[in-house]
Design a protein around this motif. Structure first.
Motif, PDB file in Angstrom:
ATOM      1  N   ILE A 248     -15.111 -41.366 -91.531  1.00 23.04           N
ATOM      2  CA  ILE A 248     -14.487 -41.622 -90.222  1.00 23.04           C
ATOM      3  C   ILE A 248     -15.319 -41.017 -89.090  1.00 23.04           C
ATOM      4  CG2 ILE A 248     -12.954 -39.611 -90.490  1.00 23.04           C
ATOM      5  CD1 ILE A 248     -10.811 -41.258 -88.956  1.00 23.04           C
ATOM      6  N   SER A 249     -15.442 -41.767 -88.012  1.00 21.00           N
ATOM      7  CA  SER A 249     -16.238 -41.284 -86.870  1.00 21.00           C
ATOM      8  C   SER A 249     -15.375 -40.392 -85.987  1.00 21.00           C
ATOM      9  CB  SER A 249     -16.768 -42.459 -86.047  1.00 21.00           C
ATOM     10  OG  SER A 249     -15.719 -43.031 -85.297  1.00 21.00           O
ATOM     11  N   VAL A 250     -16.037 -39.498 -85.262  1.00 18.36           N
ATOM     12  CA  VAL A 250     -15.312 -38.602 -84.365  1.00 18.36           C
ATOM     13  C   VAL A 250     -14.688 -39.397 -83.211  1.00 18.36           C
ATOM     14  CG1 VAL A 250     -17.169 -37.910 -82.778  1.00 18.36           C
ATOM     15  CG2 VAL A 250     -15.388 -36.267 -83.396  1.00 18.36           C
ATOM     16  N   ASP A 251     -15.339 -40.506 -82.826  1.00 11.52           N
ATOM     17  CA  ASP A 251     -14.786 -41.358 -81.761  1.00 11.52           C
ATOM     18  C   ASP A 251     -13.424 -41.897 -82.184  1.00 11.52           C
ATOM     19  OD1 ASP A 251     -17.652 -41.212 -81.482  1.00 11.52           O
ATOM     20  OD2 ASP A 251     -17.434 -42.596 -79.819  1.00 11.52           O
ATOM     21  N   TYR A 252     -13.379 -42.424 -83.395  1.00 12.95           N
ATOM     22  CA  TYR A 252     -12.148 -43.031 -83.884  1.00 12.95           C
ATOM     23  C   TYR A 252     -11.107 -41.973 -84.245  1.00 12.95           C
ATOM     24  CZ  TYR A 252      -9.106 -46.074 -86.593  1.00 12.95           C
ATOM     25  OH  TYR A 252      -8.020 -46.753 -87.066  1.00 12.95           O
ATOM     26  N   GLY A 253     -11.563 -40.904 -84.898  1.00 15.45           N
ATOM     27  CA  GLY A 253     -10.632 -39.881 -85.386  1.00 15.45           C
ATOM     28  C   GLY A 253     -10.044 -39.003 -84.290  1.00 15.45           C
ATOM     29  N   LEU A 254     -10.857 -38.701 -83.267  1.00 17.88           N
ATOM     30  CA  LEU A 254     -10.408 -37.759 -82.229  1.00 17.88           C
ATOM     31  C   LEU A 254     -10.396 -38.349 -80.829  1.00 17.88           C
ATOM     32  CD1 LEU A 254     -11.996 -34.207 -82.508  1.00 17.88           C
ATOM     33  CD2 LEU A 254      -9.693 -34.941 -83.150  1.00 17.88           C
ATOM     34  N   MET A 255     -11.561 -38.872 -80.409  1.00 19.67           N
ATOM     35  CA  MET A 255     -11.743 -39.199 -78.992  1.00 19.67           C
ATOM     36  C   MET A 255     -10.787 -40.294 -78.527  1.00 19.67           C
ATOM     37  SD  MET A 255     -14.025 -36.954 -78.527  1.00 19.67           S
ATOM     38  CE  MET A 255     -14.967 -37.085 -77.027  1.00 19.67           C
ATOM     39  N   GLU A 256     -10.543 -41.279 -79.417  1.00 19.20           N
ATOM     40  CA  GLU A 256      -9.645 -42.378 -79.017  1.00 19.20           C
ATOM     41  C   GLU A 256      -8.183 -41.935 -78.995  1.00 19.20           C
ATOM     42  OE1 GLU A 256     -10.372 -45.903 -81.360  1.00 19.20           O
ATOM     43  OE2 GLU A 256     -12.518 -45.872 -80.881  1.00 19.20           O
ATOM     44  N   LYS A 257      -7.878 -40.833 -79.669  1.00 16.42           N
ATOM     45  CA  LYS A 257      -6.473 -40.418 -79.790  1.00 16.42           C
ATOM     46  C   LYS A 257      -6.084 -39.315 -78.801  1.00 16.42           C
ATOM     47  CE  LYS A 257      -5.962 -41.797 -84.615  1.00 16.42           C
ATOM     48  NZ  LYS A 257      -7.285 -42.128 -85.135  1.00 16.42           N
ATOM     49  N   SER A 258      -7.054 -38.475 -78.440  1.00 12.94           N
ATOM     50  CA  SER A 258      -6.734 -37.313 -77.602  1.00 12.94           C
ATOM     51  C   SER A 258      -6.534 -37.730 -76.149  1.00 12.94           C
ATOM     52  CB  SER A 258      -7.870 -36.299 -77.687  1.00 12.94           C
ATOM     53  OG  SER A 258      -7.710 -35.328 -76.683  1.00 12.94           O
ATOM     54  N   SER A 259      -5.601 -37.051 -75.469  1.00 13.28           N
ATOM     55  CA  SER A 259      -5.387 -37.343 -74.042  1.00 13.28           C
ATOM     56  C   SER A 259      -6.161 -36.344 -73.183  1.00 13.28           C
ATOM     57  CB  SER A 259      -3.894 -37.255 -73.723  1.00 13.28           C
ATOM     58  OG  SER A 259      -3.432 -35.972 -74.121  1.00 13.28           O
ATOM     59  N   ASP A 260      -7.023 -35.554 -73.835  1.00  9.76           N
ATOM     60  CA  ASP A 260      -7.747 -34.498 -73.115  1.00  9.76           C
ATOM     61  C   ASP A 260      -9.253 -34.748 -73.110  1.00  9.76           C
ATOM     62  OD1 ASP A 260      -7.230 -32.350 -71.557  1.00  9.76           O
ATOM     63  OD2 ASP A 260      -6.504 -31.052 -73.168  1.00  9.76           O
ATOM     64  N   VAL A 261      -9.628 -36.025 -73.036  1.00 11.71           N
ATOM     65  CA  VAL A 261     -11.052 -36.376 -73.097  1.00 11.71           C
ATOM     66  C   VAL A 261     -11.571 -36.687 -71.689  1.00 11.71           C
ATOM     67  CG1 VAL A 261     -12.750 -37.938 -74.097  1.00 11.71           C
ATOM     68  CG2 VAL A 261     -10.749 -37.274 -75.430  1.00 11.71           C
ATOM     69  N   TYR A 262     -12.706 -36.096 -71.373  1.00 11.95           N
ATOM     70  CA  TYR A 262     -13.332 -36.290 -70.061  1.00 11.95           C
ATOM     71  C   TYR A 262     -14.777 -36.748 -70.246  1.00 11.95           C
ATOM     72  CZ  TYR A 262      -9.299 -34.087 -67.956  1.00 11.95           C
ATOM     73  OH  TYR A 262      -8.010 -33.827 -67.537  1.00 11.95           O
ATOM     74  N   VAL A 263     -15.260 -37.498 -69.266  1.00  5.09           N
ATOM     75  CA  VAL A 263     -16.647 -37.963 -69.326  1.00  5.09           C
ATOM     76  C   VAL A 263     -17.403 -37.486 -68.088  1.00  5.09           C
ATOM     77  CG1 VAL A 263     -16.143 -40.241 -68.281  1.00  5.09           C
ATOM     78  CG2 VAL A 263     -18.154 -39.967 -69.752  1.00  5.09           C
ATOM     79  N   ILE A 264     -18.635 -37.073 -68.303  1.00  3.99           N
ATOM     80  CA  ILE A 264     -19.560 -36.753 -67.201  1.00  3.99           C
ATOM     81  C   ILE A 264     -20.508 -37.935 -67.102  1.00  3.99           C
ATOM     82  CG2 ILE A 264     -21.408 -35.193 -66.437  1.00  3.99           C
ATOM     83  CD1 ILE A 264     -18.829 -33.676 -66.574  1.00  3.99           C
ATOM     84  N   LEU A 265     -20.686 -38.474 -65.902  1.00  7.27           N
ATOM     85  CA  LEU A 265     -21.567 -39.643 -65.755  1.00  7.27           C
ATOM     86  C   LEU A 265     -23.019 -39.196 -65.645  1.00  7.27           C
ATOM     87  CD1 LEU A 265     -19.513 -41.887 -63.297  1.00  7.27           C
ATOM     88  CD2 LEU A 265     -19.205 -41.486 -65.749  1.00  7.27           C
ATOM     89  N   GLY A 266     -23.841 -39.713 -66.525  1.00  8.84           N
ATOM     90  CA  GLY A 266     -25.267 -39.383 -66.514  1.00  8.84           C
ATOM     91  C   GLY A 266     -26.055 -40.541 -65.937  1.00  8.84           C
ATOM     92  N   ASP A 267     -27.017 -40.202 -65.101  1.00 10.29           N
ATOM     93  CA  ASP A 267     -27.840 -41.256 -64.489  1.00 10.29           C
ATOM     94  C   ASP A 267     -29.302 -40.976 -64.829  1.00 10.29           C
ATOM     95  OD1 ASP A 267     -28.375 -43.493 -63.121  1.00 10.29           O
ATOM     96  OD2 ASP A 267     -28.037 -42.684 -61.113  1.00 10.29           O
ATOM     97  N   PHE A 268     -29.617 -41.016 -66.124  1.00 12.09           N
ATOM     98  CA  PHE A 268     -30.998 -40.783 -66.554  1.00 12.09           C
ATOM     99  C   PHE A 268     -31.356 -41.876 -67.551  1.00 12.09           C
ATOM    100  CE2 PHE A 268     -27.901 -38.059 -68.657  1.00 12.09           C
ATOM    101  CZ  PHE A 268     -28.019 -38.440 -69.982  1.00 12.09           C
TER     102      PHE A 268
END
Length: 357
Positions: A248-268
């Motif tokens: 199982i991937s961490v995206d599927y197991g955790l990131m898609e389920k948690s309501s505490d996920v934040y993203v930083i936008l990278g421009d590189f």
């Protein structure tokens, strides 16, 4: 307590989409695929040395590659190389690293990075990482880096964020697996989607809290085994633990389920170097958009990738958008964007003999 983050490099992949150059005995992360004199794993280590000293690094890899890691990163001690008995995707591997580092330093923050990505404009990259480290200080937060897309790419996953939900760290709305081209274009047009870089930043305590909530089976196994970390019994414990884990991937197991996920936008400039085609985009090209590595003569050939390690003269006429890869005992000639067939190529080649894969 260290104020420096721990750097976890995931280096267990098999790299089959770079066959026949990438082989099971030496996958792409252990190859100098960009012609820099350093392998992708070494380039990843070099990049993060700006942030952390050698003792802050952990590399997690498949057990058969432990010696390759030691050979390529002699700066690391044995305990910094985590060995997986089998491949179970990213959730078990990240959990292993998180619980292990937490047992060493309960206040630790970790940055998890793949071993085989290309990052240019490193100063912009580190600006994003520093913002992510600040955001990850908030208890419970899971932070990831998103890359502002410059084209409707179907080879990457996407992250949709809530616009205006923060200064640097934006609340994540949805994760989407690789889309088709129509959907990818819609994502770009809507303006609130970024590419999923697969780089994660969080406190070990936040990871463990999220695991306990969303992946309790996995969390329970690691909690029970906590006393084995750093002891003789660690390898045995991990071997038994991995038998119990689902792939199982961490995206599927955790990131898609948690309501505490934040993203930083990278421009590189970023590429996951996932295929010959993505490598073709970042390597130096001749006037006909060909990438040439080896002793090659081309006639009427465009947008192709010709690679040979053998030194034999390779003469090509009339190809467009093609890959010719001559490595060791395999010559592969196929469309440059043909990576969907690579699994099939590799599995059929294996039937001809293990030494072809």
């Amino acid at each position: 307590m260290h104020n420096k983050p721990y750097i976890v490099i995931m280096a267990g992949g098999i790299g089959s989409r770079f066959w026949p150059y990438s082989r099971r005995k030496r996958p792409k992360q252990f190859l100098d695929i960009l012609g820099t004199g350093r392998t992708l794993l070494q380039m990843t280590y070099d990049r993060f040395r700006q942030l952390a000293s050698p003792e802050q690094f952990f590399v997690i890899t498949y057990r058969k590659y432990v010696d390759l890691v030691k050979e390529q990163l002699p700066e690391l001690q044995d305990y910094q190389i985590l060995s997986e008995p089998n491949r179970k995707n990213t959730a078990p591997c990240i959990a292993y690293a998180g619980y292990k580092i937490h047992s060493i330093d309960p206040n630790a923050t970790m940055i998890i990075t793949p071993s085989d990505h290309l990052i240019q404009q490193e100063n912009k990259f580190f600006k994003s990482i520093k913002k992510a480290l600040v955001a990850a200080n908030e208890p419970g937060r899971l932070v990831t880096l998103g890359i502002k897309p410059n084209r409707p790419e179907t080879g990457y996953g996407y992250i949709q964020y809530v616009e205006g939900s923060g200064k640097d760290a934006l609340k994540v709305k949805t994760f989407t697996e690789k889309p088709n081209i129509k959907l990818a274009k819609a994502f770009i047009d809507s303006g609130d989607f970024v590419w999923n870089s697969g780089i994660f930043i969080w406190k070990c305590a936040s990871l463990i809290q999220a695991m306990e909530k969303h992946m309790p089976d996995l969390a329970e196994v690691f909690q029970e085994g906590e006393e084995h970390f750093g002891s003789e019994g660690e390898a045995d414990f991990i071997t038994k633990a991995y038998l119990q884990f689902k792939n199982i991937s961490v995206d599927y197991g955790l990131m898609e389920k948690s309501s505490d996920v934040y993203v930083i936008l990278g421009d590189f400039l970023w590429s996951d170097l996932g295929s010959w085609q993505s490598l073709h985009e970042v390597r130096e090209q001749d006037e006909d958009e060909n990438v040439i590595e080896g002793n090659v003569m081309l006639y009427g050939t465009k947008k192709s990738y010709i690679k040979s390690d053998s030194g034999k003269l390779i003469v090509v006429e009339g190809l467009e958008n093609y890959l010719v890869s001559d490595t060791d005992n395999v010559l592969l000639i196929c469309p440059l964007d043909g990576e969907k067939r690579f699994r099939q190529f590799v599995s059929n080649a294996r039937k001809k003999g293990e030494d072809y894969v």
